[in-house]
Design a protein around this motif. Structure first.
Motif, mmCIF file in Angstrom:
data_model
loop_
_atom_site.group_PDB
_atom_site.id
_atom_site.type_symbol
_atom_site.label_atom_id
_atom_site.label_comp_id
_atom_site.label_asym_id
_atom_site.label_seq_id
_atom_site.Cartn_x
_atom_site.Cartn_y
_atom_site.Cartn_z
ATOM 1 N N ASP A 173 0.838 -1.193 0.000
ATOM 2 C CA ASP A 173 0.000 0.000 0.000
ATOM 3 C C ASP A 173 0.878 1.250 0.000
ATOM 4 O O ASP A 173 1.878 1.314 0.722
ATOM 5 N N GLY A 174 0.530 2.202 -0.821
ATOM 6 C CA GLY A 174 1.317 3.424 -0.926
ATOM 7 C C GLY A 174 2.276 3.422 -2.095
ATOM 8 O O GLY A 174 2.928 4.437 -2.380
ATOM 9 N N ALA A 175 2.404 2.285 -2.802
ATOM 10 C CA ALA A 175 3.268 2.236 -3.980
ATOM 11 C C ALA A 175 2.774 3.239 -5.019
ATOM 12 O O ALA A 175 1.576 3.339 -5.289
ATOM 13 N N ASN A 176 3.703 3.971 -5.607
ATOM 14 C CA ASN A 176 3.374 4.975 -6.615
ATOM 15 C C ASN A 176 3.464 4.353 -8.008
ATOM 16 O O ASN A 176 4.538 3.884 -8.397
ATOM 17 N N PRO A 177 2.360 4.320 -8.779
ATOM 18 C CA PRO A 177 2.370 3.652 -10.082
ATOM 19 C C PRO A 177 3.441 4.183 -11.036
ATOM 20 O O PRO A 177 4.097 3.391 -11.731
ATOM 21 N N GLU A 178 3.623 5.506 -11.081
ATOM 22 C CA GLU A 178 4.613 6.083 -11.974
ATOM 23 C C GLU A 178 6.021 5.626 -11.583
ATOM 24 O O GLU A 178 6.855 5.293 -12.439
ATOM 25 N N LYS A 217 -7.674 -1.916 -3.794
ATOM 26 C CA LYS A 217 -6.473 -1.113 -4.013
ATOM 27 C C LYS A 217 -5.481 -1.843 -4.915
ATOM 28 O O LYS A 217 -4.804 -1.223 -5.736
ATOM 29 N N THR A 218 -5.385 -3.170 -4.755
ATOM 30 C CA THR A 218 -4.490 -3.955 -5.602
ATOM 31 C C THR A 218 -4.864 -3.804 -7.071
ATOM 32 O O THR A 218 -4.014 -3.540 -7.938
ATOM 33 N N LYS A 219 -6.143 -3.957 -7.368
ATOM 34 C CA LYS A 219 -6.597 -3.889 -8.754
ATOM 35 C C LYS A 219 -6.338 -2.522 -9.370
ATOM 36 O O LYS A 219 -5.857 -2.421 -10.510
ATOM 37 N N GLN A 220 -6.623 -1.468 -8.619
ATOM 38 C CA GLN A 220 -6.409 -0.128 -9.164
ATOM 39 C C GLN A 220 -4.921 0.162 -9.333
ATOM 40 O O GLN A 220 -4.505 0.776 -10.323
ATOM 41 N N LEU A 221 -4.115 -0.298 -8.365
ATOM 42 C CA LEU A 221 -2.673 -0.089 -8.468
ATOM 43 C C LEU A 221 -2.117 -0.751 -9.727
ATOM 44 O O LEU A 221 -1.356 -0.126 -10.488
ATOM 45 N N PHE A 222 -2.480 -1.999 -9.961
ATOM 46 C CA PHE A 222 -1.940 -2.690 -11.134
ATOM 47 C C PHE A 222 -2.507 -2.134 -12.432
ATOM 48 O O PHE A 222 -1.803 -2.116 -13.458
ATOM 49 N N ARG A 223 -3.735 -1.674 -12.434
ATOM 50 C CA ARG A 223 -4.243 -1.004 -13.629
ATOM 51 C C ARG A 223 -3.401 0.240 -13.942
ATOM 52 O O ARG A 223 -3.013 0.480 -15.090
#
Length: 384
Positions: A173-178, A217-223
């Motif tokens: 949690d908190g990982a930045n996608p960019e 949150k996992t799904k949105q992060l990986f998207r």
């Protein structure tokens, strides 16, 4: 291609054979943990919170090879703890490779450069280096500065020596996608053969309980990550359908028997992540575990899990059953917008049981009743 073609063909043929034989449950990957001791103490890890007497236990070469034979899975992932602390690890790996299995040796790489000459490149062998993001992200995840630089140096040396090398990236949690996307670009530029990624699992014994992801949150992060990676040539060592699942496009049930675990306690019920009982044999594990009691929707501890050890086998079986579907996802990549697949309902899940302490006490009693010298301690190497 992140996964060697011969491995894809062998695993696919193995799955087809199991279905032709009418087997409902069968293993795909043996998770072999010859020891729990590690030279790091990561805040999100639930594998090292054991008394010293248990941390000093290990599986022998004979134990490991017997587990490989007993299980029969075409792929073996050797994990821990830190496997390179095991004095006999080179012999274990050679023995497994001699059976024709595909082997991934998971390591934090702190000892990799020192131990590299004890191993030889092999078409069925790959180093799987834990690298949970860029320098700042990874050193935070492993709770020690300087580990990222040492891991990267070890990766470069292993590649120069002719080994296949993949990375294992766990996201919290908190990982930045960019930032994660830039990291994936960086590791591909290092020449790694593939990326294995997964959300962290909320180990009940992990010191840090605040940074595990929920399923939404996992799904949105990986998207968000995969959307940024379109056209970047990232190579994942996982099924395209597992990546599609992480992006919220598949409603999968867990397949805990797909990656059975053998460690110093025995065969772990029900999976690599949950130790709620142990069997003496693989057959006993498969035949006496109440599998329907576990998985998202069945058990409170599994509610937020989307980890590869539970769902990769589901995706692989789906890929074999649906070749056109997996080809489409592999070609286009997972969809990163639009509605997500329905979530599994949680209203009928049973409450969590906390039985870890009982198993630890039983193991300690067993160890203390062994004759002197019965347990060969692991190699006590520091992380420097």
């Amino acid at each position: 291609m992140a996964v060697p073609l011969n491995q894809m063909i062998r695993v696919g043929a193995y799955v087809v054979k199991q279905h032709l034989l009418g087997r409902k449950r069968y293993p795909l990957v043996l998770m072999l943990e010859p020891l729990f001791r590690c030279n790091l103490a990561c805040a999100g890890c639930g594998k090292i919170d054991y008394p010293a007497e248990i941390l000093n236990q290990r599986l022998s070469v004979a134990d490991c090879l017997a587990a490989v034979d007993e299980c029969g899975a075409p792929v073996v992932a050797v994990a821990g703890g830190e496997p390179l602390l095991h004095r006999e690890m080179p012999e274990i790996i050679r023995g497994i490779l001699d059976t024709g299995k595909f082997v991934y040796l998971c390591t934090n790489a702190l000892l990799l450069e020192k131990k590299l000459d004890q191993f030889k490149p092999h078409p069925n062998f790959s180093w799987d280096v834990h690298l949970d993001g860029d320098r700042t992200m990874h050193d935070w995840a492993v709770s020690q500065d300087g580990v990222y630089d040492r891991a990267v140096a070890a990766i470069r040396r292993a590649k120069a020596a002719g080994f296949r090398v993949s990375i294992n990236c766990t996201l919290f949690d908190g990982a930045n996608p960019e930032r994660v996307a830039r990291f994936f670009d960086d590791v591909m530029a290092m020449g790694v053969d593939g990326i294995m990624t997964s959300p962290g699992y909320a180990y009940e014994r992990a010191p840090d309980q605040e940074h595990f992801l929920t399923r939404r949150k996992t799904k949105q992060l990986f998207r968000d990550i995969l959307n940024r990676g379109k056209g970047h040539g990232w190579k994942f060592t996982q099924s395209p359908l597992f990546m599609n699942f992480l992006a919220g496009n598949e409603t999968y049930h867990c397949t805990p028997w797909g990656k059975p675990t053998r460690n110093v306690f025995g065969w772990q019920r029900p999976c690599y992540l949950l130790g709620e009982g142990y069997a003496k044999t693989f057959q006993e594990l498969m035949e006496t575990t109440d599998w329907d009691q576990y998985g998202t929707g069945n058990y409170e501890k599994c509610a937020d899990c989307m980890v590869h050890s539970g769902y990769e086998a589901t995706a692989v079986v789906d890929a074999v059953k649906s070749p056109f579907k997996v080809a489409r996802v592999a070609l286009r990549g997972p969809r990163t917008d639009g509605p997500m697949a329905p979530e599994l309902p949680l209203d009928k899940q049973r409450p969590a049981e906390y039985v870890f302490s009982r198993h630890v006490q039983e193991k300690l009693a067993e160890i203390r009743h062994q004759p002197p010298g019965a347990a060969d301690p692991v190699e006590a190497e520091a992380a420097e």
